[in-house]
Write a protein that holds these residues in place. Structure first.
Motif, PDB file in Angstrom:
ATOM      1  N   GLY A   1      77.679  67.308 -73.241  1.00  0.00           N
ATOM      2  CA  GLY A   1      78.640  67.305 -74.460  1.00  0.00           C
ATOM      3  C   GLY A   1      79.915  67.083 -74.135  1.00  0.00           C
ATOM      4  N   ASP A   2      80.440  67.898 -73.187  1.00  0.00           N
ATOM      5  CA  ASP A   2      81.627  67.571 -72.472  1.00  0.00           C
ATOM      6  C   ASP A   2      82.012  66.329 -72.043  1.00  0.00           C
ATOM      7  N   GLU A   3      80.987  65.672 -71.515  1.00  0.00           N
ATOM      8  CA  GLU A   3      81.290  64.462 -70.880  1.00  0.00           C
ATOM      9  C   GLU A   3      81.636  63.287 -71.902  1.00  0.00           C
ATOM     10  N   VAL A   4      80.915  63.535 -73.088  1.00  0.00           N
ATOM     11  CA  VAL A   4      81.060  62.713 -74.304  1.00  0.00           C
ATOM     12  C   VAL A   4      82.175  62.817 -74.912  1.00  0.00           C
ATOM     13  N   ARG A   5      82.484  63.903 -75.263  1.00  0.00           N
ATOM     14  CA  ARG A   5      83.542  64.490 -75.643  1.00  0.00           C
ATOM     15  C   ARG A   5      85.183  63.990 -74.813  1.00  0.00           C
ATOM     16  N   ARG A   6      84.762  64.098 -73.467  1.00  0.00           N
ATOM     17  CA  ARG A   6      86.143  63.620 -72.642  1.00  0.00           C
ATOM     18  C   ARG A   6      86.440  62.133 -72.675  1.00  0.00           C
ATOM     19  N   ILE A   7      85.147  61.398 -72.717  1.00  0.00           N
ATOM     20  CA  ILE A   7      85.521  59.754 -72.914  1.00  0.00           C
ATOM     21  C   ILE A   7      86.090  59.486 -74.174  1.00  0.00           C
ATOM     22  N   VAL A   8      85.450  59.991 -75.379  1.00  0.00           N
ATOM     23  CA  VAL A   8      85.781  59.811 -76.827  1.00  0.00           C
ATOM     24  C   VAL A   8      87.366  60.387 -76.801  1.00  0.00           C
ATOM     25  N   ALA A   9      87.663  61.532 -76.354  1.00  0.00           N
ATOM     26  CA  ALA A   9      88.986  61.855 -76.636  1.00  0.00           C
ATOM     27  C   ALA A   9      90.107  61.271 -75.586  1.00  0.00           C
ATOM     28  N   ALA A  10      89.651  60.708 -74.713  1.00  0.00           N
ATOM     29  CA  ALA A  10      90.473  59.587 -73.916  1.00  0.00           C
ATOM     30  C   ALA A  10      90.644  58.394 -74.541  1.00  0.00           C
ATOM     31  N   PHE A  11      89.923  57.842 -75.138  1.00  0.00           N
ATOM     32  CA  PHE A  11      90.085  56.571 -75.947  1.00  0.00           C
ATOM     33  C   PHE A  11      90.905  56.859 -77.021  1.00  0.00           C
ATOM     34  N   ASP A  12      90.729  58.087 -77.804  1.00  0.00           N
ATOM     35  CA  ASP A  12      91.486  58.386 -78.931  1.00  0.00           C
ATOM     36  C   ASP A  12      93.028  58.697 -78.416  1.00  0.00           C
TER      37      ASP A  12
END
Length: 232
Positions: free
Chosen positions: A111-122
């Motif tokens: 979950g942290d990794e998915v959140r990290r990628i999406v947050a970086a994109f946003d």
């Protein structure tokens, strides 16, 4: 007979510099470049890449053709500059993968990794204009080798960074080890174009719900739960 007048050779540039004509600073050049890129983003978001002309960019930036061509010789140069800017920002947010070095990974699992990628994109594509241009550049990469190279480089670096972190999680027994880490990273990164499109089509899309659903789908079932490997 009077001597013929001889022309006086004058270096105009040297004259003005001696008179104290200010030189253009590096900061001014960088600011002007950013001004032009920002104008191009607005134009591309409004009319699309192919619907935008260099004349549109001149008008949006409030500059003469020469003022723009000094920095960018063509629309392709602007597209590549936008893509390279995204690449630098993602590098700063996600970090470069380090060969033969296992990076630190926060606890919390996939979950942290998915959140990290999406947050970086946003963080990079902060508004609808930037998201629209990101999609337009992905499309342009199908036809423009120069743009394709930049986009492929961005995707590969993000994928490798994530794959390294997933592999470390597998080694620690914190994520399932029945899937190849690099292939899993490719799947997670592949979610981003769809996420970007849905943020455009559905402005009320909740990023946290998207992250939660992706995490659930990528998490192991009870029978697939990772087992911490014994030392040695």
């Amino acid at each position: 007979m009077a001597a013929r007048c001889q022309p006086v050779k004058t270096d105009i540039r040297s004259f003005w510099y001696r008179r104290g004509m200010p030189r253009v600073s590096a900061q001014h050049l960088a600011d002007r470049r950013l001004q032009i890129v920002a104008a191009a983003v607005r134009c591309f978001a409004r009319a699309g890449v192919h619907g935008t002309t260099m004349q549109d960019v001149f008008a949006e930036a409030g500059l003469s053709p020469g003022g723009v061509y000094r920095y960018f010789k063509s629309k392709d140069d602007l597209i590549v500059a936008i893509a390279e800017g995204v690449s630098r920002q993602l590098d700063a947010l996600l970090g470069e993968p380090e060969p033969d070095v296992q990076p630190d990974v926060r606890t919390g699992g996939i979950g942290d990794e998915v959140r990290r990628i999406v947050a970086a994109f946003d963080s990079v594509e902060t508004d609808e204009d930037h998201r629209r241009v990101a999609v337009a550049i992905w499309n342009e990469s199908l036809h423009n080798p120069g743009v394709a190279g930049v986009v492929a480089d961005i995707v590969e670096r993000v994928t490798c960074s994530l794959a390294s972190r997933l592999a470390h999680m597998q080694d620690d027994g914190r994520w399932r080890d029945d899937v190849d880490a690099h292939a899993a990273a490719q799947v997670i990164v592949a979610l981003l174009p769809g996420y970007a499109l849905q943020r455009i089509w559905f402005p009320n899309l909740d990023p946290q719900s998207f992250i939660s659903a992706a995490t659930t789908l990528l998490s192991p079932t009870e029978s697939q739960a990772p087992r911490r490997r014994p030392p040695g």
